[in-house]
Design a protein around this motif. Structure first.
Motif, PDB file in Angstrom:
ATOM      1  N   SER A 183      -0.169   9.484 -14.036  1.00 44.99           N
ATOM      2  CA  SER A 183      -1.256   9.326 -13.065  1.00 44.99           C
ATOM      3  C   SER A 183      -1.056   8.148 -12.127  1.00 44.99           C
ATOM      4  CB  SER A 183      -2.594   9.158 -13.793  1.00 44.99           C
ATOM      5  OG  SER A 183      -2.611   7.956 -14.541  1.00 44.99           O
ATOM      6  N   LEU A 184       0.045   7.409 -12.293  1.00 49.93           N
ATOM      7  CA  LEU A 184       0.329   6.252 -11.437  1.00 49.93           C
ATOM      8  C   LEU A 184       1.634   6.492 -10.686  1.00 49.93           C
ATOM      9  CD1 LEU A 184      -0.557   3.382 -13.924  1.00 49.93           C
ATOM     10  CD2 LEU A 184      -1.926   4.159 -11.982  1.00 49.93           C
ATOM     11  N   LEU A 185       1.613   6.245  -9.396  1.00 46.51           N
ATOM     12  CA  LEU A 185       2.800   6.478  -8.570  1.00 46.51           C
ATOM     13  C   LEU A 185       3.032   5.288  -7.646  1.00 46.51           C
ATOM     14  CD1 LEU A 185       5.046   8.459  -7.572  1.00 46.51           C
ATOM     15  CD2 LEU A 185       3.405   9.240  -5.853  1.00 46.51           C
ATOM     16  N   PRO A 186       4.205   4.645  -7.721  1.00 45.40           N
ATOM     17  CA  PRO A 186       4.547   3.599  -6.755  1.00 45.40           C
ATOM     18  C   PRO A 186       5.345   4.186  -5.591  1.00 45.40           C
ATOM     19  CG  PRO A 186       6.141   3.569  -8.523  1.00 45.40           C
ATOM     20  CD  PRO A 186       5.211   4.729  -8.798  1.00 45.40           C
ATOM     21  N   LEU A 187       5.206   3.565  -4.427  1.00 38.94           N
ATOM     22  CA  LEU A 187       6.008   3.917  -3.256  1.00 38.94           C
ATOM     23  C   LEU A 187       6.519   2.619  -2.645  1.00 38.94           C
ATOM     24  CD1 LEU A 187       3.580   6.513  -1.604  1.00 38.94           C
ATOM     25  CD2 LEU A 187       5.587   7.051  -3.009  1.00 38.94           C
ATOM     26  N   PHE A 188       7.713   2.659  -2.047  1.00 37.34           N
ATOM     27  CA  PHE A 188       8.310   1.456  -1.478  1.00 37.34           C
ATOM     28  C   PHE A 188       8.827   1.752  -0.075  1.00 37.34           C
ATOM     29  CE2 PHE A 188       8.869   1.418  -6.068  1.00 37.34           C
ATOM     30  CZ  PHE A 188       8.372   0.171  -6.426  1.00 37.34           C
ATOM     31  N   VAL A 200       0.637   1.386  -4.538  1.00 38.71           N
ATOM     32  CA  VAL A 200       0.308   1.864  -5.879  1.00 38.71           C
ATOM     33  C   VAL A 200      -0.804   2.896  -5.737  1.00 38.71           C
ATOM     34  CG1 VAL A 200      -0.592   1.285  -8.151  1.00 38.71           C
ATOM     35  CG2 VAL A 200       0.978  -0.287  -7.005  1.00 38.71           C
ATOM     36  N   LEU A 201      -0.539   4.119  -6.186  1.00 40.37           N
ATOM     37  CA  LEU A 201      -1.539   5.181  -6.184  1.00 40.37           C
ATOM     38  C   LEU A 201      -2.010   5.420  -7.609  1.00 40.37           C
ATOM     39  CD1 LEU A 201       0.267   7.809  -3.895  1.00 40.37           C
ATOM     40  CD2 LEU A 201      -1.426   6.100  -3.193  1.00 40.37           C
ATOM     41  N   ASP A 202      -3.323   5.379  -7.809  1.00 42.94           N
ATOM     42  CA  ASP A 202      -3.919   5.751  -9.090  1.00 42.94           C
ATOM     43  C   ASP A 202      -4.585   7.108  -8.901  1.00 42.94           C
ATOM     44  OD1 ASP A 202      -5.229   6.084 -11.464  1.00 42.94           O
ATOM     45  OD2 ASP A 202      -6.142   4.101 -11.495  1.00 42.94           O
ATOM     46  N   LEU A 203      -3.993   8.126  -9.508  1.00 44.45           N
ATOM     47  CA  LEU A 203      -4.413   9.518  -9.319  1.00 44.45           C
ATOM     48  C   LEU A 203      -5.250  10.036 -10.481  1.00 44.45           C
ATOM     49  CD1 LEU A 203      -0.816  10.583  -8.303  1.00 44.45           C
ATOM     50  CD2 LEU A 203      -2.683  10.191  -6.693  1.00 44.45           C
ATOM     51  N   SER A 204      -5.683   9.132 -11.352  1.00 43.84           N
ATOM     52  CA  SER A 204      -6.291   9.552 -12.623  1.00 43.84           C
ATOM     53  C   SER A 204      -7.617  10.274 -12.457  1.00 43.84           C
ATOM     54  CB  SER A 204      -6.472   8.335 -13.533  1.00 43.84           C
ATOM     55  OG  SER A 204      -7.276   7.340 -12.909  1.00 43.84           O
ATOM     56  N   THR A 205      -8.323  10.055 -11.352  1.00 44.44           N
ATOM     57  CA  THR A 205      -9.639  10.691 -11.169  1.00 44.44           C
ATOM     58  C   THR A 205      -9.555  12.016 -10.427  1.00 44.44           C
ATOM     59  OG1 THR A 205     -10.043   9.539  -9.081  1.00 44.44           O
ATOM     60  CG2 THR A 205     -10.741   8.427 -11.101  1.00 44.44           C
ATOM     61  N   ASP A 254     -10.361  17.473   1.940  1.00 43.16           N
ATOM     62  CA  ASP A 254     -11.218  18.232   1.024  1.00 43.16           C
ATOM     63  C   ASP A 254     -10.711  18.147  -0.412  1.00 43.16           C
ATOM     64  OD1 ASP A 254     -13.364  19.856   0.283  1.00 43.16           O
ATOM     65  OD2 ASP A 254     -12.200  21.697   0.504  1.00 43.16           O
ATOM     66  N   LEU A 255     -10.490  16.917  -0.890  1.00 43.83           N
ATOM     67  CA  LEU A 255     -10.068  16.706  -2.269  1.00 43.83           C
ATOM     68  C   LEU A 255     -11.287  16.625  -3.184  1.00 43.83           C
ATOM     69  CD1 LEU A 255      -7.267  14.041  -1.716  1.00 43.83           C
ATOM     70  CD2 LEU A 255      -7.037  16.527  -1.862  1.00 43.83           C
ATOM     71  N   LYS A 256     -11.049  16.813  -4.470  1.00 48.62           N
ATOM     72  CA  LYS A 256     -12.141  16.837  -5.448  1.00 48.62           C
ATOM     73  C   LYS A 256     -12.709  15.448  -5.714  1.00 48.62           C
ATOM     74  CE  LYS A 256     -11.543  21.255  -6.112  1.00 48.62           C
ATOM     75  NZ  LYS A 256     -12.504  22.235  -5.549  1.00 48.62           N
ATOM     76  N   ALA A 257     -11.939  14.392  -5.431  1.00 49.67           N
ATOM     77  CA  ALA A 257     -12.382  13.027  -5.684  1.00 49.67           C
ATOM     78  C   ALA A 257     -11.644  12.095  -4.726  1.00 49.67           C
ATOM     79  CB  ALA A 257     -12.105  12.634  -7.137  1.00 49.67           C
ATOM     80  N   PRO A 258     -12.130  10.858  -4.542  1.00 44.77           N
ATOM     81  CA  PRO A 258     -11.428   9.895  -3.680  1.00 44.77           C
ATOM     82  C   PRO A 258     -10.080   9.491  -4.281  1.00 44.77           C
ATOM     83  CG  PRO A 258     -13.719   9.245  -4.018  1.00 44.77           C
ATOM     84  CD  PRO A 258     -13.432  10.345  -5.001  1.00 44.77           C
ATOM     85  N   LEU A 259      -9.265   8.848  -3.458  1.00 45.42           N
ATOM     86  CA  LEU A 259      -7.947   8.377  -3.867  1.00 45.42           C
ATOM     87  C   LEU A 259      -7.957   6.859  -3.956  1.00 45.42           C
ATOM     88  CD1 LEU A 259      -4.842   8.663  -4.302  1.00 45.42           C
ATOM     89  CD2 LEU A 259      -4.617   8.563  -1.798  1.00 45.42           C
ATOM     90  N   CYS A 260      -7.495   6.319  -5.072  1.00 48.41           N
ATOM     91  CA  CYS A 260      -7.371   4.869  -5.234  1.00 48.41           C
ATOM     92  C   CYS A 260      -5.972   4.440  -4.792  1.00 48.41           C
ATOM     93  CB  CYS A 260      -7.614   4.471  -6.681  1.00 48.41           C
ATOM     94  SG  CYS A 260      -9.287   4.836  -7.259  1.00 48.41           S
ATOM     95  N   CYS A 261      -5.916   3.533  -3.807  1.00 49.37           N
ATOM     96  CA  CYS A 261      -4.637   3.169  -3.199  1.00 49.37           C
ATOM     97  C   CYS A 261      -4.587   1.670  -2.915  1.00 49.37           C
ATOM     98  CB  CYS A 261      -4.439   3.958  -1.901  1.00 49.37           C
ATOM     99  SG  CYS A 261      -2.916   3.571  -1.012  1.00 49.37           S
TER     100      CYS A 261
END
Length: 333
Positions: A183-188, A200-205, A254-261
């Motif tokens: 559920s966690l994805l880093p990008l560089f 850092v993306l937290d996709l857990s929700t 139109d996603l089901k929940a917000p994105l934590c970034c």
């Protein structure tokens, strides 16, 4: 009018196609002072040659010119790939109608009395073009949403493809990361010669929409860093504006929940960052309370923070509510 009252055009590349020498120089000088990268041509044929050699963000096109006029120019490039603002005299209304039909974005009438209007028209045309491209991208993405939501194996393959290599050199920095869970994805990314961007993306929700959000965010940031490298978009060096641009896309997806970034810029002695809803960050970020997640509001600004890094390296560690963990180490070369 004071130049400070006029919106800046930093990094925007402009092609001026105008046969009147004095007016062409006026336009070039004014736009250059606002930060634009200006290239000028004295007629339509020369403008077409330049257009074949270089990419521009916008074209300012005169209607009446020798050799090839504005109508003929647009007939050669219709539909134009970048916004075209036509500059016309009041006596050329018939030609003006023709160029607008051929795809011109807007027009200004000579003589231009208010150069503020010119700068605003340029920014509006570029923004409208970006909005149109965004809607097309979202429409294309919607075709794949259902497949990603319904087929776990396909979603897993896409997610794995998005993950960067675990160790690499980038922008004079060495990075290494370790991740536990899915559920966690880093990008560089590289921002200039001396800064590395870390996402850092937290996709857990997001549940079934996690991979869709990851695809959107990855595409956005890769494009943002590429445009920064070309000098056409400065938002990559401004964390609050970087998050604001992604927020517009997430709100329309139109996603089901917000994105934590979380978005940070590191330059060996300090880190500047904006946090859109990422909880569980460890030292030195734990004292900076996160702002709203992306997609939860149509706002365009997030608080930007700066932290002076006391050592020669930076560690970004995070855990989330489902106990996935991410640790990133950054070291100047």
């Amino acid at each position: 009018m004071e130049l400070g009252d006029i919106p800046p055009l930093d990094g925007i590349s402009v092609l001026i196609v105008e046969d009147e020498l004095v007016f062409r120089r006026q336009l070039s000088a004014f736009l250059t002072k606002l930060g634009a990268a200006v290239t000028a041509a004295g007629d339509g044929l020369s403008g077409l040659e330049l257009l074949g050699l270089q990419r521009f963000d916008i074209i300012l096109l005169d209607v009446v010119m020798p050799q090839l006029d504005g109508v003929g120019f647009l007939q050669r490039v219709s539909p134009p790939q970048v916004p075209v603002i036509v500059i016309s005299g009041k006596s050329n209304l018939d030609d003006l109608r023709k160029v607008m039909t051929l795809g011109a974005s807007d027009f200004l009438v000579k003589p231009i009395a208010d150069f503020n209007e010119l700068a605003t028209t340029i920014l509006t045309a570029i923004s409208d073009k970006e909005d149109t491209e965004l809607q097309l991208e979202l429409a294309e993405l919607s075709d794949h949403k259902q497949a990603l939501r319904e087929h776990d194996s396909q979603a897993t393959r896409v997610f794995n493809d998005l993950q960067p290599v675990e160790s690499a050199m980038l922008a004079n920095y060495f990075y290494h990361y370790q991740v536990v869970g899915y559920s966690l994805l880093p990008l560089f990314g590289q921002v200039g010669e001396n800064r590395i961007a870390v996402v850092v993306l937290d996709l857990s929700t997001l549940a079934q929409d996690a991979v869709i959000a990851a695809v959107i965010a990855n595409g956005y940031f890769q494009d943002l860093w590429e445009r920064y490298e070309k000098g056409t978009d400065k938002r990559a060096e401004l964390p609050t504006e970087a998050l604001g641009g992604l927020n517009r896309i997430i709100c329309g997806a139109d996603l089901k929940a917000p994105l934590c970034c979380f978005y940070a810029l590191y330059n060996s002695h300090s880190v500047t960052f904006a946090n859109g809803g990422v909880l569980g960050l460890e030292a030195p970020f734990q004292d900076f309370y996160p702002d709203l997640p992306l997609g939860s509001s149509l706002r365009e600004t997030w608080d930007t923070h700066m932290y002076e890094v006391p050592s020669s390296s930076l560690v970004i560690s995070k855990h989330n509510l489902i106990n996935d963990k991410l640790k990133i180490k950054l070291l100047p070369s």
